[in-house]
Design a protein around this motif. Sequence first.
Motif, short mmCIF file in Angstrom:
data_model
loop_
_atom_site.label_atom_id
_atom_site.label_comp_id
_atom_site.label_asym_id
_atom_site.label_seq_id
_atom_site.Cartn_x
_atom_site.Cartn_y
_atom_site.Cartn_z
N HIS A 288 0.96 -1.17 -0.04
CA HIS A 288 0.00 0.06 -0.14
C HIS A 288 1.02 1.15 -0.01
CE1 HIS A 288 -3.39 2.75 0.91
NE2 HIS A 288 -4.00 1.85 0.79
N PRO A 289 0.59 2.16 -0.86
CA PRO A 289 1.43 3.51 -0.88
C PRO A 289 1.57 3.99 0.38
CG PRO A 289 -0.65 3.82 -2.18
CD PRO A 289 -0.57 2.28 -1.87
N PHE A 290 0.38 4.09 1.18
CA PHE A 290 0.46 4.77 2.40
C PHE A 290 0.16 3.80 3.65
CE2 PHE A 290 -2.41 7.65 -0.53
CZ PHE A 290 -1.33 8.20 -0.87
N GLY A 291 0.99 2.46 3.43
CA GLY A 291 0.79 1.52 4.24
C GLY A 291 1.62 1.47 5.52
N LYS A 292 1.36 1.18 6.92
CA LYS A 292 2.07 1.14 7.95
C LYS A 292 2.90 -0.02 7.61
CE LYS A 292 -1.34 3.86 9.33
NZ LYS A 292 -2.71 3.87 8.60
N THR A 293 4.08 0.08 8.63
CA THR A 293 5.13 -1.00 8.46
C THR A 293 5.86 -1.05 9.84
OG1 THR A 293 6.82 -2.23 7.15
CG2 THR A 293 7.09 0.18 7.50
N THR A 294 7.04 -1.86 9.82
CA THR A 294 7.64 -1.78 11.06
C THR A 294 9.22 -1.64 10.45
OG1 THR A 294 6.56 -3.53 12.28
CG2 THR A 294 8.82 -3.39 12.76
N GLY B 88 10.33 0.23 15.27
CA GLY B 88 9.22 1.24 15.42
C GLY B 88 8.03 0.75 14.56
N ASP B 89 7.09 0.83 15.01
CA ASP B 89 5.71 0.56 14.01
C ASP B 89 5.08 1.89 13.53
OD1 ASP B 89 3.20 0.00 12.77
OD2 ASP B 89 2.73 -1.94 14.29
N THR B 90 4.99 2.20 12.45
CA THR B 90 4.70 3.62 12.00
C THR B 90 3.40 3.60 12.13
OG1 THR B 90 4.64 2.61 9.54
CG2 THR B 90 6.67 3.37 10.17
N GLU B 91 2.62 2.77 12.73
CA GLU B 91 0.93 3.07 13.19
C GLU B 91 1.26 4.62 13.90
OE1 GLU B 91 -3.06 2.23 12.77
OE2 GLU B 91 -1.35 0.75 12.09
N THR B 92 2.16 4.46 14.88
CA THR B 92 1.95 5.59 15.91
C THR B 92 3.42 6.33 15.91
OG1 THR B 92 2.46 4.19 17.70
CG2 THR B 92 0.24 4.58 17.18
N TYR B 93 3.71 7.23 16.43
CA TYR B 93 5.03 7.83 16.47
C TYR B 93 5.70 7.41 17.70
CZ TYR B 93 8.51 11.31 14.70
OH TYR B 93 9.78 11.68 14.23
N GLU B 94 6.07 6.27 17.71
CA GLU B 94 6.63 5.80 18.98
C GLU B 94 7.99 4.94 18.51
OE1 GLU B 94 4.88 4.06 22.54
OE2 GLU B 94 5.53 2.29 21.90
N ILE B 95 9.23 4.95 19.02
CA ILE B 95 10.17 4.18 18.84
C ILE B 95 10.67 3.31 20.01
CG2 ILE B 95 12.60 3.94 17.84
CD1 ILE B 95 10.51 6.96 16.85
N HIS C 126 2.46 14.10 16.72
CA HIS C 126 2.06 13.73 15.47
C HIS C 126 0.65 13.85 15.27
CE1 HIS C 126 2.42 12.43 11.37
NE2 HIS C 126 1.60 11.39 11.67
N GLU C 127 0.27 14.83 14.34
CA GLU C 127 -0.99 14.82 13.79
C GLU C 127 -1.58 13.81 12.56
OE1 GLU C 127 -4.38 18.14 12.29
OE2 GLU C 127 -2.42 18.72 13.07
N MET C 128 -2.33 12.89 12.94
CA MET C 128 -2.61 12.12 12.08
C MET C 128 -3.59 12.65 10.67
SD MET C 128 -1.00 9.48 13.12
CE MET C 128 -1.28 7.96 12.20
N GLU D 245 -6.41 3.80 7.31
CA GLU D 245 -7.38 4.84 8.23
C GLU D 245 -6.59 5.97 8.09
OE1 GLU D 245 -7.80 2.69 11.73
OE2 GLU D 245 -9.13 1.10 10.90
N SER D 246 -5.41 5.87 8.12
CA SER D 246 -4.45 7.05 8.17
C SER D 246 -2.97 7.18 7.45
CB SER D 246 -4.20 7.76 9.75
OG SER D 246 -3.45 6.59 10.39
N PHE D 247 -2.40 8.16 7.23
CA PHE D 247 -1.30 8.09 6.78
C PHE D 247 -0.22 7.62 7.96
CE2 PHE D 247 -2.54 11.33 3.71
CZ PHE D 247 -2.18 10.89 2.52
N PRO D 248 1.06 6.81 7.63
CA PRO D 248 1.97 6.73 8.54
C PRO D 248 2.41 7.61 9.37
CG PRO D 248 2.43 5.24 6.39
CD PRO D 248 1.51 6.46 6.18
N ALA D 249 2.87 7.45 10.68
CA ALA D 249 3.26 8.40 11.36
C ALA D 249 4.79 8.98 10.75
CB ALA D 249 3.33 8.15 12.80
N TYR D 250 5.49 7.97 10.56
CA TYR D 250 6.78 8.27 9.95
C TYR D 250 7.21 7.21 9.02
CZ TYR D 250 7.98 5.36 13.67
OH TYR D 250 8.24 4.22 14.65
N SER D 251 8.24 7.22 8.20
CA SER D 251 8.56 6.05 7.06
C SER D 251 9.65 5.39 7.55
CB SER D 251 8.71 6.93 6.02
OG SER D 251 10.11 7.83 6.04
N ARG D 252 11.02 5.90 7.99
CA ARG D 252 12.12 5.03 8.32
C ARG D 252 12.85 5.71 9.20
NH1 ARG D 252 12.66 8.71 4.13
NH2 ARG D 252 11.73 7.35 2.77
#
Length: 436
Positions: free
Chosen positions: A269-275, A287-294, A311-313, A351-358
């Motif tokens: 998914h182009p806007f998919g969450k990942t680890t 970090g799981d990019t679902e939320t801004y937490e590492i 972070h604003e989703m 449901e939302s864009f990822p909180a971050y990417s890498r």
Amino acid sequence: MKRSRTWRVAGAMALVAVAACEPRDDTEASGSDAAAAPQHEIHDSAGIRIIQNRAPAPGSRLGWVVGEEPLVSIGTRDASDAFQFHRVGDATRLGDGRIVVANGGSNELLVFDADGNHLGAWAGEGDGPGEFWDLSTVRPWPGDSLIAGDDLQGRASIFGLSGAHGRTLSLRGPPDPATREMAAAGQAPEAEIGSVEPHIVLRVLPDGTLLTRTPRGYAQGFHRWESPYALMDADGATRASLGNYLGIETFSAFYQQADGNYAVIPLWHPFGKTTVTTAWGDLAAIGDTETYEIRAYRSDGSLARIVRRDHEMRIPTQAEQDEAFSDRFAGLSEEDREPRMEVAATVPLVESFPAYSRLRGDAPGNLWVGEFRLPEAAYEGALWTVFDAEGRVLGFVETPGGLSIFEIGEDYILGSTTDEVDVEYVQLWELGRSNR
């Protein structure tokens, strides 16, 4: 090759000065004190440090400078040359300036001098000691050595800095959750599954501890494949299990080919969450990019700290998703593009864009967190939030667009990019740091 625009990140933020202050969680700031209030709050919970950060001011940048052009750019369009990059998975810079590239297409470690001249190739394709079927990783290893990971064979090989093969590790860790379910349902023989499965190398800590996980698979429909993560020692034995994390949001569907046979197209998914993961100093960061937490783990598997940032989703639109898929497949032939676009049309919105990417750790011990690029982003390159060694926010840094970063040194960035005809290049960029 095409040159990127000038990348300068000038203008320090007031945020930098206050971020280094000790936290004052037990006081309230008012009036003039508000300007000096820390941009983070630190709490300790059962020996785990939790750092909550405010987001840097929009449009602000740290006073760090990325060079106007690469110091070194290695790559060729001529297949008759001594090398040609294909599926570059990783690269590292040695102390003498040499650059070693994990070239997945040839399963070789390609070696270049400090000026980018090709010196030779180590290893090669095969299943013998020091050979690879899916070379993906090359990282420094304790004792003036390198370690290279083979995803397909679930193992890693150690090489000296002259290219001599030392030994090969078999990486066996906790089994994939889906494998356990198959065994419990009697769908696979217990003898074939066992209590461990091959793992792949994700990151390498300074003491030689390996952060690993099982390879990801695919399932029908919209899913995130779950994988166990582990820390392994220099012998390939599991030191600590870190639990299960979810892979990238993927949509898989069958389609009928022209010959009447069916094939599966798995679309990330182009806007998919990942680890995502990195080595952050002597810690393994996940970090799981679902939320801004590492979360950052010590080499014994204990959780050292949790870093969070405001972070604003935002929810993507169908038009944004359609355009992202269209851009992804624009360079394909009509025969390849059409079935993929048909599958893409059935992919549900996230449901939302990822909180971050890498994530990337640098040589001084800072943590770089890549911002997920939203469709309305005003910056031209890649934007990163940089945190110090304790997890306190420093500010934003912008790097060249299209550069996949492998390594951030004290004064350089090493990564890969592609040109307009998809020829791959490995580039070394100057990085200037400023405390202004």
